[in-house]
Design a protein around this motif. Structure first.
Motif, PDB file in Angstrom:
ATOM      1  N   PRO A 184      -6.407   4.756  -3.195  1.00 43.17           N
ATOM      2  CA  PRO A 184      -5.768   3.350  -2.358  1.00 43.17           C
ATOM      3  C   PRO A 184      -4.353   3.777  -1.929  1.00 43.17           C
ATOM      4  N   GLU A 185      -3.525   4.387  -2.939  1.00 42.25           N
ATOM      5  CA  GLU A 185      -1.935   4.483  -2.459  1.00 42.25           C
ATOM      6  C   GLU A 185      -2.042   5.688  -1.481  1.00 42.25           C
ATOM      7  N   ARG A 186      -2.759   6.746  -1.613  1.00 39.72           N
ATOM      8  CA  ARG A 186      -2.651   7.638  -0.572  1.00 39.72           C
ATOM      9  C   ARG A 186      -3.220   7.273   0.725  1.00 39.72           C
ATOM     10  N   THR A 187      -4.182   6.520   0.848  1.00 40.61           N
ATOM     11  CA  THR A 187      -4.569   6.102   2.145  1.00 40.61           C
ATOM     12  C   THR A 187      -3.604   4.927   2.709  1.00 40.61           C
ATOM     13  N   PRO A 223      -7.606  16.885   3.503  1.00 38.89           N
ATOM     14  CA  PRO A 223      -8.860  16.815   3.694  1.00 38.89           C
ATOM     15  C   PRO A 223      -9.507  16.621   2.075  1.00 38.89           C
ATOM     16  N   GLU A 224     -10.756  16.117   1.701  1.00 43.25           N
ATOM     17  CA  GLU A 224     -11.125  15.916   0.588  1.00 43.25           C
ATOM     18  C   GLU A 224     -12.391  16.530   0.182  1.00 43.25           C
ATOM     19  N   VAL A 225     -12.512  16.769  -0.985  1.00 49.45           N
ATOM     20  CA  VAL A 225     -13.758  17.446  -1.628  1.00 49.45           C
ATOM     21  C   VAL A 225     -14.873  16.497  -1.262  1.00 49.45           C
ATOM     22  N   PRO A 226     -15.876  17.239  -0.695  1.00 50.26           N
ATOM     23  CA  PRO A 226     -17.185  15.957  -0.258  1.00 50.26           C
ATOM     24  C   PRO A 226     -17.529  15.220  -1.522  1.00 50.26           C
ATOM     25  N   GLY A 227     -17.641  15.748  -2.374  1.00 49.15           N
ATOM     26  CA  GLY A 227     -18.030  14.989  -3.748  1.00 49.15           C
ATOM     27  C   GLY A 227     -17.343  13.831  -3.938  1.00 49.15           C
ATOM     28  N   LEU A 228     -16.136  13.874  -3.819  1.00 45.19           N
ATOM     29  CA  LEU A 228     -15.058  12.818  -4.068  1.00 45.19           C
ATOM     30  C   LEU A 228     -15.137  11.969  -2.795  1.00 45.19           C
ATOM     31  N   ALA A 229     -15.112  12.628  -1.595  1.00 50.96           N
ATOM     32  CA  ALA A 229     -15.274  11.722  -0.410  1.00 50.96           C
ATOM     33  C   ALA A 229     -16.192  10.622  -0.275  1.00 50.96           C
ATOM     34  N   GLY A 230     -17.291  10.993  -0.898  1.00 51.91           N
ATOM     35  CA  GLY A 230     -18.609  10.194  -0.972  1.00 51.91           C
ATOM     36  C   GLY A 230     -18.233   9.115  -1.833  1.00 51.91           C
ATOM     37  N   ARG A 231     -17.452   9.235  -2.679  1.00 53.04           N
ATOM     38  CA  ARG A 231     -17.272   8.007  -3.884  1.00 53.04           C
ATOM     39  C   ARG A 231     -15.815   7.397  -3.562  1.00 53.04           C
ATOM     40  N   TYR A 232     -15.214   7.642  -2.368  1.00 49.22           N
ATOM     41  CA  TYR A 232     -14.058   6.703  -2.158  1.00 49.22           C
ATOM     42  C   TYR A 232     -14.396   5.317  -2.027  1.00 49.22           C
ATOM     43  N   PRO A 233     -13.551   4.577  -2.406  1.00 51.41           N
ATOM     44  CA  PRO A 233     -13.756   2.933  -2.315  1.00 51.41           C
ATOM     45  C   PRO A 233     -13.861   2.724  -0.811  1.00 51.41           C
ATOM     46  N   PRO A 234     -14.978   1.819  -0.235  1.00 53.04           N
ATOM     47  CA  PRO A 234     -15.500   1.501   1.205  1.00 53.04           C
ATOM     48  C   PRO A 234     -14.153   1.039   1.841  1.00 53.04           C
ATOM     49  N   SER A 235     -13.140   0.541   1.244  1.00 49.10           N
ATOM     50  CA  SER A 235     -11.835  -0.003   2.073  1.00 49.10           C
ATOM     51  C   SER A 235     -11.117   1.443   2.531  1.00 49.10           C
ATOM     52  N   CYS A 236     -11.347   2.551   1.837  1.00 49.47           N
ATOM     53  CA  CYS A 236     -10.483   3.524   2.061  1.00 49.47           C
ATOM     54  C   CYS A 236     -11.205   4.740   2.809  1.00 49.47           C
ATOM     55  N   ARG A 237     -12.530   4.522   3.147  1.00 49.73           N
ATOM     56  CA  ARG A 237     -13.307   5.444   3.814  1.00 49.73           C
ATOM     57  C   ARG A 237     -12.956   5.772   5.178  1.00 49.73           C
ATOM     58  N   TRP A 238     -12.128   4.752   6.162  1.00 48.77           N
ATOM     59  CA  TRP A 238     -11.367   4.941   7.248  1.00 48.77           C
ATOM     60  C   TRP A 238     -10.783   6.222   7.447  1.00 48.77           C
ATOM     61  N   VAL A 239     -10.319   6.873   6.535  1.00 44.28           N
ATOM     62  CA  VAL A 239      -9.273   7.813   6.684  1.00 44.28           C
ATOM     63  C   VAL A 239      -9.956   9.131   7.080  1.00 44.28           C
ATOM     64  N   PHE A 240     -11.477   9.331   6.845  1.00 41.62           N
ATOM     65  CA  PHE A 240     -12.198  10.336   7.142  1.00 41.62           C
ATOM     66  C   PHE A 240     -12.497  10.215   8.743  1.00 41.62           C
ATOM     67  N   ALA A 241     -12.294   9.230   9.491  1.00 43.61           N
ATOM     68  CA  ALA A 241     -12.342   9.359  10.850  1.00 43.61           C
ATOM     69  C   ALA A 241     -11.179  10.066  11.740  1.00 43.61           C
ATOM     70  N   HIS A 242     -10.107  10.517  10.893  1.00 43.00           N
ATOM     71  CA  HIS A 242      -9.110  11.164  11.431  1.00 43.00           C
ATOM     72  C   HIS A 242      -9.188  12.684  11.059  1.00 43.00           C
ATOM     73  N   ARG A 243      -8.509  13.662  11.831  1.00 44.93           N
ATOM     74  CA  ARG A 243      -8.836  14.981  11.489  1.00 44.93           C
ATOM     75  C   ARG A 243      -7.572  15.165  10.498  1.00 44.93           C
ATOM     76  N   PRO A 244      -8.073  16.072   9.537  1.00 44.75           N
ATOM     77  CA  PRO A 244      -7.224  16.241   8.202  1.00 44.75           C
ATOM     78  C   PRO A 244      -6.013  17.185   8.746  1.00 44.75           C
ATOM     79  N   GLY A 245      -4.918  17.086   7.901  1.00 50.78           N
ATOM     80  CA  GLY A 245      -3.822  17.645   8.136  1.00 50.78           C
ATOM     81  C   GLY A 245      -3.145  18.476   7.078  1.00 50.78           C
ATOM     82  N   LEU A 246      -2.491  19.765   7.248  1.00 53.46           N
ATOM     83  CA  LEU A 246      -1.948  20.625   6.398  1.00 53.46           C
ATOM     84  C   LEU A 246      -0.997  20.113   5.511  1.00 53.46           C
TER      85      LEU A 246
END
Length: 149
Positions: free
Chosen positions: A105-108, A51-74
């Motif tokens: 980008p590396e993490r996604t 999961p990501e902090v909302p403030g940082l999630a909103g600043r993700y590069p557009p090419s990496c935002r697809w990750v938010f379509a998936h349920r986060p994991g522990l």
């Protein structure tokens, strides 16, 4: 974190905002335990993108935002690199920029590989590796003191 402290939205391995108790909790990964409740409730999966902090999630590069379509994991492939990611932020003039332009980008990319191969066997393998990673952390003198990125 210290009350009233300000700084970047990411935490490096030697971030001065982290209290001694917080440093110990992070080093032992005990700060992650409350997320087990989220897994039991179904808000998170056992393994998946972090999961990501909302403030940082909103600043993700557009090419990496697809990750938010998936349920986060522990846990996930990025958790097994969390100490290295945190240490990589230390001493950077703008750790948030580095996080968003290099680490995200590396993490996604790692998340994409995991999600493509997400099987029960892979989830169990990652979970087992995470348990070993956490158990080894108190004895890993080379690890940064901070824990997760």
């Amino acid at each position: 974190m210290r009350t009233g402290s300000t700084g970047p939205g990411v935490t490096g391995g030697h971030d001065g905002r982290v209290t001694p108790v917080g440093r110990l909790l992070r080093r032992l990964s005990l700060d992650e335990l409350p997320q087990l409740w989220n897994v039991l409730r179904g808000d998170m999966t056992l393994a998946g993108p972090r999961p990501e902090v909302p403030g940082l999630a909103g600043r993700y590069p557009p090419s990496c935002r697809w990750v938010f379509a998936h349920r986060p994991g522990l846990t996930g492939p990025c958790q097994l690199r969390s100490r290295a990611y945190a240490a990589d932020l230390d001493g950077r003039a703008d750790p948030e920029r580095h996080y968003l332009t290099v680490q995200v980008p590396e993490r996604t990319g790692l998340d994409a590989v995991f999600l493509h191969e997400a099987t029960v066997r892979e989830v169990l393998r990652l979970t087992g590796r995470t348990v070993l990673y956490v158990l080894a952390s108190p004895f890993d003198r080379g690890a940064c003191e901070g824990g997760g990125a």
